[in-house]
Design an enzyme around this catalytic site. Structure first.
Site, mmCIF file in Angstrom:
data_model
loop_
_atom_site.group_PDB
_atom_site.id
_atom_site.type_symbol
_atom_site.label_atom_id
_atom_site.label_comp_id
_atom_site.label_asym_id
_atom_site.label_seq_id
_atom_site.Cartn_x
_atom_site.Cartn_y
_atom_site.Cartn_z
ATOM 1 N N GLU A 1 4.125 -2.536 -13.540
ATOM 2 C CA GLU A 1 5.453 -2.870 -14.087
ATOM 3 C C GLU A 1 6.309 -1.621 -14.271
ATOM 4 O O GLU A 1 7.102 -1.528 -15.204
ATOM 5 C CB GLU A 1 5.325 -3.595 -15.432
ATOM 6 C CG GLU A 1 4.675 -4.946 -15.342
ATOM 7 C CD GLU A 1 5.606 -5.985 -14.750
ATOM 8 O OE1 GLU A 1 6.751 -5.657 -14.428
ATOM 9 O OE2 GLU A 1 5.154 -7.124 -14.599
ATOM 10 N N PRO B 1 0.827 -1.220 0.000
ATOM 11 C CA PRO B 1 0.000 0.000 0.000
ATOM 12 C C PRO B 1 0.862 1.271 0.000
ATOM 13 O O PRO B 1 0.502 2.259 -0.636
ATOM 14 C CB PRO B 1 -0.806 -0.113 1.292
ATOM 15 C CG PRO B 1 -0.852 -1.575 1.578
ATOM 16 C CD PRO B 1 0.413 -2.162 1.052
HETATM 17 P P1 TGC Z 1 18.542 0.463 -7.238
HETATM 18 O O1 TGC Z 1 19.311 0.909 -6.052
HETATM 19 O O2 TGC Z 1 18.721 1.143 -8.541
HETATM 20 O O3 TGC Z 1 18.813 -1.101 -7.475
HETATM 21 C C1 TGC Z 1 18.717 -2.057 -6.441
HETATM 22 C C2 TGC Z 1 19.341 -3.338 -6.976
HETATM 23 O O4 TGC Z 1 18.582 -3.810 -8.103
HETATM 24 C C3 TGC Z 1 19.407 -3.778 -9.303
HETATM 25 N N1 TGC Z 1 18.522 -3.310 -10.392
HETATM 26 C C4 TGC Z 1 18.076 -4.141 -11.315
HETATM 27 N N2 TGC Z 1 18.313 -5.441 -11.533
HETATM 28 C C5 TGC Z 1 17.689 -6.011 -12.572
HETATM 29 N N3 TGC Z 1 16.836 -5.335 -13.357
HETATM 30 C C6 TGC Z 1 16.568 -4.028 -13.164
HETATM 31 N N4 TGC Z 1 15.679 -3.400 -13.953
HETATM 32 C C7 TGC Z 1 17.193 -3.369 -12.100
HETATM 33 N N5 TGC Z 1 17.140 -2.106 -11.596
HETATM 34 C C8 TGC Z 1 17.970 -2.094 -10.550
HETATM 35 C C9 TGC Z 1 20.544 -2.843 -8.984
HETATM 36 O O5 TGC Z 1 21.672 -3.159 -9.757
HETATM 37 C C10 TGC Z 1 20.759 -3.167 -7.507
HETATM 38 O O6 TGC Z 1 21.392 -4.434 -7.438
HETATM 39 P P2 TGC Z 1 22.397 -4.825 -6.223
HETATM 40 O O7 TGC Z 1 22.872 -6.187 -6.554
HETATM 41 O O8 TGC Z 1 23.473 -3.784 -6.268
HETATM 42 O O9 TGC Z 1 21.606 -4.767 -4.969
HETATM 43 O O10 TGC Z 1 17.006 0.448 -6.849
HETATM 44 P P3 TGC Z 1 16.065 1.642 -6.442
HETATM 45 O O11 TGC Z 1 15.519 1.323 -5.095
HETATM 46 O O12 TGC Z 1 16.755 2.963 -6.644
HETATM 47 O O13 TGC Z 1 14.864 1.476 -7.505
HETATM 48 C C11 TGC Z 1 15.059 1.628 -8.855
HETATM 49 C C12 TGC Z 1 13.684 1.640 -9.588
HETATM 50 C C13 TGC Z 1 12.878 2.844 -9.194
HETATM 51 C C14 TGC Z 1 13.982 1.684 -11.083
HETATM 52 C C15 TGC Z 1 12.912 0.361 -9.275
HETATM 53 O O14 TGC Z 1 12.660 0.225 -7.964
HETATM 54 C C16 TGC Z 1 11.644 0.216 -10.068
HETATM 55 O O15 TGC Z 1 11.711 -0.347 -11.154
HETATM 56 N N6 TGC Z 1 10.438 0.671 -9.576
HETATM 57 C C17 TGC Z 1 9.161 0.342 -10.199
HETATM 58 C C18 TGC Z 1 8.506 -0.774 -9.425
HETATM 59 C C19 TGC Z 1 7.719 -1.692 -10.308
HETATM 60 O O16 TGC Z 1 7.856 -1.745 -11.515
HETATM 61 N N7 TGC Z 1 6.862 -2.507 -9.688
HETATM 62 C C20 TGC Z 1 6.142 -3.512 -10.440
HETATM 63 C C21 TGC Z 1 5.502 -4.517 -9.508
HETATM 64 S S1 TGC Z 1 4.987 -6.023 -10.306
HETATM 65 C C22 TGC Z 1 3.743 -5.580 -11.310
HETATM 66 O O17 TGC Z 1 3.410 -4.461 -11.466
HETATM 67 C C23 TGC Z 1 3.043 -6.689 -12.023
HETATM 68 S S2 TGC Z 1 1.723 -6.122 -12.972
HETATM 69 C C24 TGC Z 1 1.065 -7.485 -13.668
HETATM 70 C C25 TGC Z 1 1.542 -7.737 -15.067
HETATM 71 O O18 TGC Z 1 2.721 -7.656 -15.372
HETATM 72 O O19 TGC Z 1 0.732 -8.044 -15.914
HETATM 73 P P1 FAD Z 2 3.060 5.438 -6.695
HETATM 74 O O1 FAD Z 2 4.409 4.832 -6.602
HETATM 75 O O2 FAD Z 2 2.428 5.942 -5.465
HETATM 76 O O3 FAD Z 2 3.093 6.613 -7.778
HETATM 77 C C1 FAD Z 2 2.066 7.607 -7.860
HETATM 78 C C2 FAD Z 2 2.485 8.612 -8.948
HETATM 79 O O4 FAD Z 2 3.718 9.238 -8.555
HETATM 80 C C3 FAD Z 2 2.755 7.946 -10.283
HETATM 81 O O5 FAD Z 2 2.300 8.801 -11.314
HETATM 82 C C4 FAD Z 2 4.262 7.831 -10.332
HETATM 83 O O6 FAD Z 2 4.775 7.812 -11.673
HETATM 84 C C5 FAD Z 2 4.685 9.081 -9.589
HETATM 85 N N1 FAD Z 2 6.016 8.980 -9.005
HETATM 86 C C6 FAD Z 2 6.459 8.092 -8.086
HETATM 87 N N2 FAD Z 2 7.766 8.297 -7.811
HETATM 88 C C7 FAD Z 2 8.162 9.324 -8.591
HETATM 89 C C8 FAD Z 2 9.411 10.011 -8.772
HETATM 90 N N3 FAD Z 2 10.520 9.645 -8.132
HETATM 91 N N4 FAD Z 2 9.443 11.018 -9.650
HETATM 92 C C9 FAD Z 2 8.343 11.397 -10.359
HETATM 93 N N5 FAD Z 2 7.133 10.811 -10.215
HETATM 94 C C10 FAD Z 2 7.048 9.775 -9.343
HETATM 95 N N6 FAD Z 2 2.274 -5.140 -8.205
HETATM 96 C C11 FAD Z 2 2.846 -6.340 -7.875
HETATM 97 O O7 FAD Z 2 3.788 -6.402 -7.089
HETATM 98 N N7 FAD Z 2 2.348 -7.502 -8.408
HETATM 99 C C12 FAD Z 2 1.301 -7.523 -9.262
HETATM 100 O O8 FAD Z 2 0.900 -8.601 -9.726
HETATM 101 C C13 FAD Z 2 0.682 -6.285 -9.604
HETATM 102 N N8 FAD Z 2 -0.420 -6.269 -10.415
HETATM 103 C C14 FAD Z 2 -1.073 -5.072 -10.639
HETATM 104 C C15 FAD Z 2 -2.294 -5.081 -11.332
HETATM 105 C C16 FAD Z 2 -2.987 -3.890 -11.525
HETATM 106 C C17 FAD Z 2 -4.306 -3.911 -12.230
HETATM 107 C C18 FAD Z 2 -2.432 -2.669 -11.071
HETATM 108 C C19 FAD Z 2 -3.154 -1.385 -11.315
HETATM 109 C C20 FAD Z 2 -1.245 -2.663 -10.382
HETATM 110 C C21 FAD Z 2 -0.557 -3.852 -10.133
HETATM 111 N N9 FAD Z 2 0.624 -3.887 -9.369
HETATM 112 C C22 FAD Z 2 1.213 -5.094 -9.045
HETATM 113 C C23 FAD Z 2 1.112 -2.661 -8.734
HETATM 114 C C24 FAD Z 2 1.900 -1.745 -9.648
HETATM 115 O O9 FAD Z 2 3.150 -2.277 -9.953
HETATM 116 C C25 FAD Z 2 2.020 -0.375 -8.948
HETATM 117 O O10 FAD Z 2 0.736 0.199 -8.951
HETATM 118 C C26 FAD Z 2 3.017 0.537 -9.639
HETATM 119 O O11 FAD Z 2 4.332 0.055 -9.468
HETATM 120 C C27 FAD Z 2 2.917 1.990 -9.138
HETATM 121 O O12 FAD Z 2 2.903 2.046 -7.753
HETATM 122 P P2 FAD Z 2 1.785 2.920 -6.982
HETATM 123 O O13 FAD Z 2 0.455 2.543 -7.539
HETATM 124 O O14 FAD Z 2 2.015 2.736 -5.530
HETATM 125 O O15 FAD Z 2 2.053 4.405 -7.411
#
Ligand code: TGC
Ligand code: FAD
Length: 395
Positions: free
Chosen positions: A374, A145
């Site tokens: 993602e 959350p």
């Molecule tokens: P940072 O300090 O940059 O990195 C921490 C460690 O991670 C490594 N790393 C990566 N490794 C592999 N792939 C990448 N893309 C990587 N980015 C960073 C990095 O080298 C380091 O490794 P180590 O060994 O030194 O510890 O991390 P940060 O905390 O500054 O965060 C970077 C950031 C903002 C890019 C990252 O946290 C991020 O990508 N945030 C977005 C979160 C996100 O995408 N959540 C998705 C959740 S899952 C989901 O949404 C499923 S939806 C369902 C569907 O797909 O259909």
């Molecule tokens: P926040 O991180 O609170 O962001 C809110 C806004 O602030 C966004 O516009 C963002 O771009 C902006 N923002 C944040 N940080 C910055 C910055 N540094 N600079 C500028 N702007 C910034 N997650 C999982 O782990 N597993 C799943 O299977 C999964 N499935 C999902 C399915 C659905 C339908 C949805 C909607 C989400 C799912 N997610 C899942 C979660 C998803 O990955 C998160 O919603 C996403 O990573 C964004 O996080 P948040 O919603 O907390 O937004």
């Protein structure tokens, strides 16, 4: 080499003859998945979307038989196809619905990949063959959350108690959460961020579905709650203890989205093209008007550009040249492109554009989730910006 032979006719739905760039095997996989989507998804998905349901019990084994679950992984019942072929499958699935592609992404690229890449041999033997067959479902719990874009701020934690682990916390927005047989859960520990395999029914582990979504309705999204869940030492993924673990899985799923978004855009463009040819206004098809032709030409250009970008990234991945910054550029560009196409296509359809009788508004609403999950578009822009400037601007 020049030739006097005329180039082939323009095909409106493959304007740049991109088909020509695919291998026979890629075309076969693409056509098989396309036929599955036409037969098993398209006739029903509007109803699933309206009802806020996805018949995972039937769909998962069918997708397993189709061979798309973990299809880019090797061994353990997985097909081991190229990254490009996997991308093309995602494209066709998302042309049906983003929710169906999500099911496949979460299963293959997040849950299975986590086990395949970071799990023990026992984990792989136990879960991967059944997951590839669609007999067991996985989910991937990273978001909380209060920690979405910044997963490093997660509060879910695990501590040792003798040989066991005690897991406590909450995950939010988890695709397939309540139907999953196994949850891959990321938690902070004294050794860094670790992944845990938590089977459904484990004492203290409960789920609650998230309702009232107006996007990705043909997909189950849940909250996962862990109330001092006791897990054996063998539950932990042994090969990683940092955010690199979950982020490496995200790269795989984001890659699928680079292609998938093109599928959603293509479906919207094709619906608009067909509609514009049939809809009569002021005594002629709206396709005969300059304004609608501009929209159609713009959409066709965007879909073709997006397809070429996806294919290029697919070839880079197959040649081991793809970095996560490249994937970020692809997701940023193609999901924004798809949203743009969907919004334009919806207008071409006039009032019919707001009903589920046509696919466009469903895709348009779904893409609002795709642009957020993602990694949001902002996050991917910051990853690309960081790579361009050498300055990390997240914090
Ligand atoms: P940072 O300090 O940059 O990195 C921490 C460690 O991670 C490594 N790393 C990566 N490794 C592999 N792939 C990448 N893309 C990587 N980015 C960073 C990095 O080298 C380091 O490794 P180590 O060994 O030194 O510890 O991390 P940060 O905390 O500054 O965060 C970077 C950031 C903002 C890019 C990252 O946290 C991020 O990508 N945030 C977005 C979160 C996100 O995408 N959540 C998705 C959740 S899952 C989901 O949404 C499923 S939806 C369902 C569907 O797909 O259909
Ligand atoms: P926040 O991180 O609170 O962001 C809110 C806004 O602030 C966004 O516009 C963002 O771009 C902006 N923002 C944040 N940080 C910055 C910055 N540094 N600079 C500028 N702007 C910034 N997650 C999982 O782990 N597993 C799943 O299977 C999964 N499935 C999902 C399915 C659905 C339908 C949805 C909607 C989400 C799912 N997610 C899942 C979660 C998803 O990955 C998160 O919603 C996403 O990573 C964004 O996080 P948040 O919603 O907390 O937004």
């Amino acid at each position: 080499m020049s030739t006097t032979a005329a180039p082939p006719e323009i095909r409106p739905k493959d304007f740049l003859a991109i088909d020509h760039l695919l291998s026979d095997q890629e075309r076969d996989i693409r056509d098989t998945v396309r036929a599955f989507v036409a037969d098993r998804i398209v006739p029903h998905v509007g109803d699933w979307f309206e009802a806020g349901q996805l018949p995972i019990g039937e769909l998962a084994p069918a997708l397993g038989t189709l061979g798309v679950l973990g299809m880019h992984l090797t061994g353990y019942g997985c097909a081991g196809v190229s990254a490009t072929a996997y991308g093309l499958a995602c494209l066709e699935l998302e042309a049906g619905d983003s929710g169906v592609r999500s099911l496949v992404s979460v299963q293959g690229s997040l849950a299975m990949y986590a086990i395949w890449r970071w799990g023990s041999e026992e984990h792989k033997q136990e879960w991967l063959p059944r997951m590839a067959a669609g007999e067991a479902i996985g989910c991937f719990g990273l978001t909380e959350p209060d920690a979405g874009s910044d997963p490093g701020a997660m509060r879910t934690h695990a501590r040792r108690d003798g040989e066991d682990w005690i897991l406590h916390g909450q995950k939010m927005w988890i695709t397939n959460g309540s139907v999953a047989d196994v949850a891959v859960v990321w938690a902070v520990t004294d050794d860094g961020v670790r992944g845990f395999l938590v089977p459904k029914g484990t004492k203290g582990f409960t789920t609650q579905d998230i309702h009232k979504k107006l996007s990705l309705r043909a997909s189950i999204t849940s909250e996962l709650l862990f109330d001092d869940v006791r897990l054996p030492a063998s539950a932990v993924l042994p090969e990683v203890s940092s955010l690199r673990g979950p982020l490496s899985c995200l790269n795989e799923a984001r890659f699928g989205i680079v292609f998938g978004a093109v599928g959603a855009a293509r479906a919207c463009f094709e619906a608009a093209l067909d509609y514009a040819g049939e809809r009569i206004a002021f005594g002629r098809p709206i396709a005969a008007t300059q304004l609608q032709q501009l929209k159609l030409a713009t959409m066709a250009t965007q879909v073709n550009q997006g397809t070429l970008l996806a294919l290029h990234l697919g070839r880079m991945k197959d040649d081991n040249l793809l970095r996560n910054e490249h994937v970020s550029m692809g997701k940023l560009a193609n999901v924004n492109m798809a949203l743009d196409v969907a919004r334009n296509a919806r207008q071409v359809l006039g009032a019919n554009g707001v009903t589920l009788e046509y696919p466009v508004i469903r895709h348009m609403n779904n893409l609002e989730s795709v642009v957020t999950y993602e990694g949001t578009a902002d996050i991917h822009a910051l990853v690309v910006g960081g790579a361009l400037t050498g300055i990390q601007a997240f914090r």
